[in-house]
Design a protein around this motif. Structure first.
Motif, PDB file in Angstrom:
ATOM      1  N   ILE A  24       0.864  -1.184   0.000  1.00  0.00           N
ATOM      2  CA  ILE A  24       0.000   0.000   0.000  1.00  0.00           C
ATOM      3  C   ILE A  24       0.897   1.230   0.000  1.00  0.00           C
ATOM      4  N   HIS A  25       0.662   2.134  -0.935  1.00  0.00           N
ATOM      5  CA  HIS A  25       1.499   3.317  -1.102  1.00  0.00           C
ATOM      6  C   HIS A  25       0.890   4.514  -0.374  1.00  0.00           C
ATOM      7  N   ALA A  26       1.728   5.477  -0.056  1.00  0.00           N
ATOM      8  CA  ALA A  26       1.271   6.682   0.647  1.00  0.00           C
ATOM      9  C   ALA A  26       0.188   7.380  -0.175  1.00  0.00           C
ATOM     10  N   GLY A  27      -0.855   7.813   0.504  1.00  0.00           N
ATOM     11  CA  GLY A  27      -1.930   8.549  -0.154  1.00  0.00           C
ATOM     12  C   GLY A  27      -3.060   7.690  -0.675  1.00  0.00           C
ATOM     13  N   GLN A  28      -2.890   6.365  -0.692  1.00  0.00           N
ATOM     14  CA  GLN A  28      -3.970   5.505  -1.170  1.00  0.00           C
ATOM     15  C   GLN A  28      -5.099   5.452  -0.141  1.00  0.00           C
ATOM     16  N   LYS A  29      -6.308   5.354  -0.652  1.00  0.00           N
ATOM     17  CA  LYS A  29      -7.481   5.161   0.203  1.00  0.00           C
ATOM     18  C   LYS A  29      -8.023   3.766  -0.108  1.00  0.00           C
ATOM     19  N   VAL A  30      -7.823   2.862   0.846  1.00  0.00           N
ATOM     20  CA  VAL A  30      -8.038   1.437   0.615  1.00  0.00           C
ATOM     21  C   VAL A  30      -9.291   0.970   1.348  1.00  0.00           C
ATOM     22  N   GLY A  31     -10.180   0.304   0.631  1.00  0.00           N
ATOM     23  CA  GLY A  31     -11.329  -0.337   1.245  1.00  0.00           C
ATOM     24  C   GLY A  31     -10.996  -1.786   1.550  1.00  0.00           C
ATOM     25  N   LEU A  32     -11.038  -2.167   2.826  1.00  0.00           N
ATOM     26  CA  LEU A  32     -10.772  -3.547   3.245  1.00  0.00           C
ATOM     27  C   LEU A  32     -12.113  -4.266   3.349  1.00  0.00           C
ATOM     28  N   THR A  33     -12.346  -5.241   2.478  1.00  0.00           N
ATOM     29  CA  THR A  33     -13.653  -5.882   2.375  1.00  0.00           C
ATOM     30  C   THR A  33     -13.537  -7.385   2.552  1.00  0.00           C
ATOM     31  N   LEU A 200      -9.923   1.377   5.265  1.00  0.00           N
ATOM     32  CA  LEU A 200     -11.293   1.500   5.751  1.00  0.00           C
ATOM     33  C   LEU A 200     -12.032   0.175   5.635  1.00  0.00           C
ATOM     34  N   VAL A 201     -12.565  -0.313   6.752  1.00  0.00           N
ATOM     35  CA  VAL A 201     -13.482  -1.448   6.729  1.00  0.00           C
ATOM     36  C   VAL A 201     -14.899  -0.898   6.740  1.00  0.00           C
ATOM     37  N   SER A 202     -15.673  -1.273   5.745  1.00  0.00           N
ATOM     38  CA  SER A 202     -17.069  -0.832   5.693  1.00  0.00           C
ATOM     39  C   SER A 202     -17.852  -1.814   4.846  1.00  0.00           C
ATOM     40  N   HIS A 203     -19.130  -1.964   5.174  1.00  0.00           N
ATOM     41  CA  HIS A 203     -20.026  -2.797   4.372  1.00  0.00           C
ATOM     42  C   HIS A 203     -21.046  -1.940   3.631  1.00  0.00           C
ATOM     43  N   ASP A 204     -20.789  -0.638   3.565  1.00  0.00           N
ATOM     44  CA  ASP A 204     -21.667   0.301   2.870  1.00  0.00           C
ATOM     45  C   ASP A 204     -21.088   0.543   1.476  1.00  0.00           C
ATOM     46  N   ARG A 205     -21.741   0.020   0.458  1.00  0.00           N
ATOM     47  CA  ARG A 205     -21.210   0.083  -0.904  1.00  0.00           C
ATOM     48  C   ARG A 205     -20.994   1.521  -1.374  1.00  0.00           C
ATOM     49  N   VAL A 211     -15.345   6.954  -1.236  1.00  0.00           N
ATOM     50  CA  VAL A 211     -14.148   7.293  -0.466  1.00  0.00           C
ATOM     51  C   VAL A 211     -12.891   6.609  -0.986  1.00  0.00           C
ATOM     52  N   THR A 212     -12.988   5.347  -1.411  1.00  0.00           N
ATOM     53  CA  THR A 212     -11.790   4.554  -1.691  1.00  0.00           C
ATOM     54  C   THR A 212     -11.412   4.553  -3.167  1.00  0.00           C
ATOM     55  N   ASN A 213     -10.108   4.321  -3.411  1.00  0.00           N
ATOM     56  CA  ASN A 213      -9.625   4.165  -4.790  1.00  0.00           C
ATOM     57  C   ASN A 213      -8.878   2.848  -4.990  1.00  0.00           C
ATOM     58  N   THR A 214      -8.838   2.019  -3.954  1.00  0.00           N
ATOM     59  CA  THR A 214      -8.190   0.712  -4.002  1.00  0.00           C
ATOM     60  C   THR A 214      -8.993  -0.219  -3.102  1.00  0.00           C
ATOM     61  N   THR A 215      -9.071  -1.495  -3.475  1.00  0.00           N
ATOM     62  CA  THR A 215      -9.815  -2.466  -2.678  1.00  0.00           C
ATOM     63  C   THR A 215      -8.915  -3.632  -2.290  1.00  0.00           C
ATOM     64  N   VAL A 223      -5.945 -12.934   0.115  1.00  0.00           N
ATOM     65  CA  VAL A 223      -6.081 -11.479   0.199  1.00  0.00           C
ATOM     66  C   VAL A 223      -5.638 -10.892  -1.133  1.00  0.00           C
ATOM     67  N   THR A 224      -6.532 -10.150  -1.770  1.00  0.00           N
ATOM     68  CA  THR A 224      -6.273  -9.624  -3.110  1.00  0.00           C
ATOM     69  C   THR A 224      -6.366  -8.114  -3.105  1.00  0.00           C
ATOM     70  N   LEU A 225      -5.375  -7.443  -3.699  1.00  0.00           N
ATOM     71  CA  LEU A 225      -5.371  -5.985  -3.824  1.00  0.00           C
ATOM     72  C   LEU A 225      -5.698  -5.616  -5.263  1.00  0.00           C
ATOM     73  N   VAL A 226      -6.751  -4.797  -5.447  1.00  0.00           N
ATOM     74  CA  VAL A 226      -7.221  -4.435  -6.781  1.00  0.00           C
ATOM     75  C   VAL A 226      -7.374  -2.925  -6.862  1.00  0.00           C
ATOM     76  N   SER A 227      -6.926  -2.316  -7.944  1.00  0.00           N
ATOM     77  CA  SER A 227      -7.105  -0.876  -8.140  1.00  0.00           C
ATOM     78  C   SER A 227      -8.575  -0.566  -8.415  1.00  0.00           C
ATOM     79  N   GLY A 228      -9.054   0.530  -7.846  1.00  0.00           N
ATOM     80  CA  GLY A 228     -10.434   0.950  -8.067  1.00  0.00           C
ATOM     81  C   GLY A 228     -11.274   0.808  -6.820  1.00  0.00           C
ATOM     82  N   ASN A 229     -12.440   1.435  -6.841  1.00  0.00           N
ATOM     83  CA  ASN A 229     -13.339   1.372  -5.693  1.00  0.00           C
ATOM     84  C   ASN A 229     -14.064   0.036  -5.660  1.00  0.00           C
TER      85      ASN A 229
END
Length: 655
Positions: A24-33, A200-205, A211-215, A223-229
């Motif tokens: 995870i790079h600085a400035g990323q907003k990651v959704g942990l799902t 961010l952990v959230s179950h609100d689609r 908010v997020t730009n990475t999932t 555990v899979t890291l994917v670009s995009g919301n």
């Protein structure tokens, strides 16, 4: 900034995930799902350093500070404002140094004052106050001691304290669970503008998408890291699962072909060598996995025995607690088949209205007329908390409906994820999401013809939320729901009603229009009257029950004609600033439409094929630029709103 290297995690002997590698790079907003129980909290604990991985290593860039939301709040006499500011530990250190600096050390004091300015010390009170307002606290409550607030409101204070921290990495685990829709929308906007890294952990689609730009997704021990919301991730995952299923079906067809040859010719000497060769080919094929449905939940609401219409009527009803009236002259008729979403800022009286419809809150005036065969299914958070901890789900259901056999009860509970031994686990050991599912199962079994749901999605994961929405869409009775989950509201309700200013009225716009209405209200509404106790612990029957608290509405009890004249004069004075806000809203709408068009292009499943990688890269860059345009438009809108708020406050003081 943060990397996992071949990490594995086991809890209570169960392998949650393994062979995990991501950066995870600085400035990323990651959704942990991922579904509940897949290991999201354990992954958070590893990042914080409170849980060691079973194998592998975790690297965090030096001098990167981590902030998370505290789960406990001390019963302190410290003011809410000071408690939130305490989240900025660096600022507090500078302030303490200034306080203790001797008068004869002028040079050191000057240096400390410069540090204070750099740390935002001169604006911290206004920033913290704006944050508290955004989280639903009235201005006069900023000076209340922490001990005066109930549990849910203390969790909001903990969230505000975390948001005040200047640390680079912010970890948020289900931050919207204790928030109403107005606070969710404010938090969404705040997080989009925050600089720094977010997980961010959230179950609100919709919240995740905004908010997020990475999932970062946990599923089946991977555990899979994917670009995009989250929406982009779902499309990527759907394409991946489609390819997996196609590969599985192809492999199975080849396996059947080879096995058929072996079965036919194994006994023939002339074909023995070929048969042996095909056996080896079968071994080399290995195992492939078929795609299985995501959701273990397949429940639906049973058809009501009767459907009288109207189901319940409130006529000229005054609703409130003690001598405090929250809603005046409420007229509401709920007909069979109605699907109503209830909107309103925190404290406006939404939960009060639901309790009046249930019949658990006596009316101060007016009448409540229920149908003779009215059967209500009522879901509220305090009902979840009141489930008997010494009972199993099986015992709870069979006690709720004694006509069920054990086999019938077990089959029914299985549709809510309580299959096998899970149906025999004591309720006190269940998670919040599992208890919420159990409470919902009891409602479904009761065969209601009117559902009253007050924040039914709290603690439910995305899969269960979707299952609930699908069940509600097919429900044949009437429905009234309060929810901060916009995906749920968009899916299940046909009409929106607004609780505001002590009144209930239809809202003739959609949820996006409601977000704009909230933004304007937040800037222009007067503060609630001093002495309002409803948000404090034990201040009302509703507050002591532990559900969403109610507060007196600004302007309640004043002469309405005088108030309307004053409001008209005030609107005239503020008209130029109001127009500026409207203009910036239009710019924001234009930017948002551009972003929506880009995201629509990203919804093309074929875009994620390898031969369109360059096109995908360009579209992702365009999406980033469109998001920046939205952010800039929002910033200008907020500036104009701040000007309007200042003028509005000055106008209120004159009145």
């Amino acid at each position: 900034m943060l990397s996992f290297n071949d990490v594995a995690c086991r809890r209570d002997g169960k392998r949650l995930f393994g062979d995990v590698d991501f950066v995870i790079h600085a400035g990323q907003k990651v959704g942990l799902t991922g579904a509940n129980g897949t290991g999201k909290s354990s992954l958070f604990a590893m990042i914080r350093g409170t849980l060691e991985p079973d194998t592998g290593s975790i690297s965090l860039q030096q001098q990167v500070g981590i902030t998370h939301v505290a789960q406990e709040t001390p019963s302190s006499e410290r003011s809410a404002l000071d408690y939130v500011i305490d989240g900025d530990e660096r600022l507090r250190v500078v302030q303490a140094a200034i306080e203790s600096c001797p008068d004869d050390q002028g040079e050191r004091l000057a240096s400390l004052l410069a540090d204070l300015e750099q740390a935002g010390g001169y604006t911290v009170n206004s920033r913290a106050g704006a944050m508290l307002n955004g989280l639903g606290f009235a201005t006069h409550q900023h000076q209340w001691p922490v001990s005066r607030f109930s549990g849910g409101w203390r969790m909001r204070l903990n969230l505000g304290q975390a948001l005040m921290s200047p640390n680079e990495l912010l970890l948020l685990d289900e931050p919207t669970n204790h928030l109403d829709l107005d606070a969710v929308l404010w938090l969404e906007s705040w997080l989009r503008q925050r600089e720094g890294t977010l997980i961010l952990v959230s179950h609100d689609r919709e919240f995740l998408d905004a908010v997020t730009n990475t999932t970062l997704h946990i599923e089946s021990g991977e555990v899979t890291l994917v670009s995009g919301n989250y929406t982009a991730f779902e499309r990527w995952r759907a394409a991946r699962l489609s390819n997996q299923q196609a590969a599985h079906e192809k492999a199975q067809a080849r396996r059947r072909e080879l096995q058929g040859f072996v079965d036919r010719f194994r006994a023939k000497a002339s074909k023995a060598r070929q048969a042996q060769s095909r056996l080896k080919m079968l071994e080399r094929l290995g195992e492939t996995q078929a795609v299985r449905p995501d959701s273990p939940f397949t429940f639906g609401f049973r058809t009501p025995d009767t459907m009288p219409s109207p189901l319940v009527v409130l006529q000229k009803a005054d609703l409130g607690y003690g001598d405090t009236t929250v809603l005046n002259k409420v007229n509401l008729t709920v007909q069979g088949g109605d699907r109503i979403g209830l909107l309103g800022v925190n404290g406006a009286g939404k939960s009060t209205l639901v309790k009046a419809l249930v019949g658990s809150l006596p009316l101060q005036a007016g009448s409540r007329v229920p149908a003779q065969k009215l059967r209500i299914g009522y879901f509220a958070q305090h009902q979840v908390d009141q489930l008997r901890g010494d009972r199993t789900p099986l015992q709870a259901l069979m006690s709720h409906d004694p006509t069920l056999s054990e086999t019938q009860a077990r089959t029914f509970l299985g549709t809510f994820g309580f299959a096998g031994d899970r149906a025999l686990q004591v309720t006190s050991t269940l998670s919040g999401g599992e208890r919420a599912r159990l409470a919902l199962s009891l409602i479904v079994q009761s065969r209601p013809n009117l559902l009253l749901l007050d924040e039914p999605t709290n603690h439910l994961d995305i899969v269960m939320r979707q299952a609930l929405a699908d069940a509600l869409v097919a429900f044949e009775g009437a429905l009234l729901v309060i929810s901060h989950d916009r995906t749920m509201l968009r899916a299940v309700v046909d009409d929106l009603w607004l609780v505001a200013g002590g009144e209930l009225a239809p809202f003739d716009d959609d949820l996006d229009g409601y977000a704009r209405w909230l933004a304007n209200q937040r800037q222009s509404a007067a503060s609630e009257p001093e002495g309002t106790e409803a948000m404090a612990s034990g201040a009302s029957a509703e507050g002591s029950a532990g559900s969403t608290a109610t507060a007196a509405v600004p302007g309640a009890g004043t002469d309405r004609r005088t108030q309307k004249r004053l409001d008209a004069e005030r609107r005239t004075r503020l008209a130029p600033l109001t127009r500026a806000v409207s203009d910036h809203e239009k710019l924001l709408d234009k930017a948002s439409n551009r972003l929506a068009r880009v995201r629509e292009k990203l919804s093309d499943e074929e875009l994620y094929n390898e031969d369109r990688k360059a096109e995908l890269t360009d579209l992702l860059a365009e999406e980033l630029a469109a998001r920046q345009e939205v952010d800039n438009a929002e910033e200008k809108l907020l500036e104009s709103m701040e000007l309007l708020e200042s003028a509005s406050q000055a106008s209120e003081e004159k009145q």
